[in-house]
Design an enzyme around this catalytic site. Sequence first.
Site, PDB file in Angstrom:
ATOM      1  N   PHE A 134       0.867  -1.179   0.000  1.00  0.00           N
ATOM      2  CA  PHE A 134       0.000   0.000   0.000  1.00  0.00           C
ATOM      3  C   PHE A 134       0.902   1.226   0.000  1.00  0.00           C
ATOM      4  CE2 PHE A 134      -2.375   3.485   1.832  1.00  0.00           C
ATOM      5  CZ  PHE A 134      -3.569   3.420   1.124  1.00  0.00           C
ATOM      6  N   LYS A 188       3.570  11.014   7.421  1.00  0.00           N
ATOM      7  CA  LYS A 188       2.814  10.662   8.620  1.00  0.00           C
ATOM      8  C   LYS A 188       3.386  11.280   9.888  1.00  0.00           C
ATOM      9  CE  LYS A 188       0.647   6.385   6.939  1.00  0.00           C
ATOM     10  NZ  LYS A 188      -0.694   6.919   6.835  1.00  0.00           N
ATOM     11  N   ASP A 247       9.732   3.073   0.863  1.00  0.00           N
ATOM     12  CA  ASP A 247       8.550   3.765   1.377  1.00  0.00           C
ATOM     13  C   ASP A 247       8.529   3.588   2.891  1.00  0.00           C
ATOM     14  OD1 ASP A 247       6.055   4.541   2.260  1.00  0.00           O
ATOM     15  OD2 ASP A 247       4.963   3.673   0.574  1.00  0.00           O
TER      16      ASP A 247
END
Length: 463
Positions: free
Chosen positions: A153, A267, A238
Amino acid sequence: MLYSNLDVSEMFVDRQSQRSSMHSRHLNEQLVRVLKTIGYDVGFQKGQGQYLFDRDDVRYLDLLSGFGVFAIGRNHPALRKALKSVLDSDLPNLVQLDVSTLAGVLAERLLDYVPYLDKVFFANSGAECVEAAIKFARGATGRPGIVYCAHAFHGLSYGALSLTDDPNFRSGFEPLLPGCTPIPFNDLAALERALSSRQVAAFIFEPIQGKGVNMPTDEFLPGAAALCRKYGTLMVADEIQTGMGRTGRFLAVEHWNVEPDMVLIAKALSGGHVPVGALLTRKSIFDKIFNQMDRAVVHGSTFAKNDLAMAAGIATLEVLESEKLIEAAAKRGAELRLALTRMVPGYELMKEVRGKGLMIGIEFGPPKSLRLKASWNVLETANRGLFCQLITVPLFKDHKILTQVSGHGSHTIKLLPPLTITEEDCNWIETAFDNVIASSHKVPGAIWSLGKTLVDNAVRKSA
């Protein structure tokens, strides 16, 4: 109603009772229905550190942390002070025909943690960082292909969505970006076959996959780095969820001694208030994108280097260092994983506990005893992965712990708490999971009555 001096906190209090009706009318009605169905519509009013407080001032332990955003906890005083100082200073924000001092400071500090990289590109989110990585990789190599791992994801914008094979996210939005090829996670032979064409610009991967908390083998990431070097493919980590100390190191790749060509961070870098993302890369790559003056703005984002976002990132790094939260994540995570792992032999529905630092997956699976197997099969037939809701819902209702299943159809519950959790919090988690999992092994019982309700809802949905 008009508010004198626009007191937003006053507005929050006045309108909070209408939150569900406003969302149903103007925003996402389906989300409201989900929350009401599973009993999560408790009306959270306040957040402090690792805790949330509902409309009745009941305290909850937050093991979701806004999908990993609140690594330093909610409303950290150092972060609030930094943001207020920006607002009180009349800084010349987003001039555009100027360069940002605070962006320079944040870039410098980030690169101190990743000394093998040289340049930073700021964005507004993790998905924007993924989009930038795709462009930078193609622009720097002149190649069209992007290889990613199955079950990954990387975000929901079009380029990022092209790097996920989950039909729940892709359905209705295809065709997506061409040239994107999945390989099985942990499969070096498949990766070499994909890279051997020498048409692949980048291999992008999560060091630990967020959907399922899937762990790499000890050989996978070092082997992938060697293959990328062999075939001239850029390696892109990532670290949007795994970075910023989440796994007990600043970057998760440090556990495997890998040095990617690009690292994506977001984040937790925001501190939870102002969205910010950062792509860290090598100068040789950066200079191929911004290679002359008339291409100085060939890629960018209007709000990416805004002073509030940069201040949030600087303050977050300061808190990680001053409170030694990376070290705390390693210690608390190891203790919590051990405590949960010790439960596995005692419960046939528990299969495995895995992760690093405070990114932990608890996997459940089919039981062997006949009574449990029959109940499990009913749930699985109605909706794959539904069993985990029999754990997360009573954790929330009965033990005041907020957590989530790690993806569609998943049998893994993911713990992603703030890095500020205490030994007392870990005991709270251990006791709650032990109680709820024990109850799930009693058929009939309250948890399986909840299961029948969830099955009925799933059947009505599919009818």
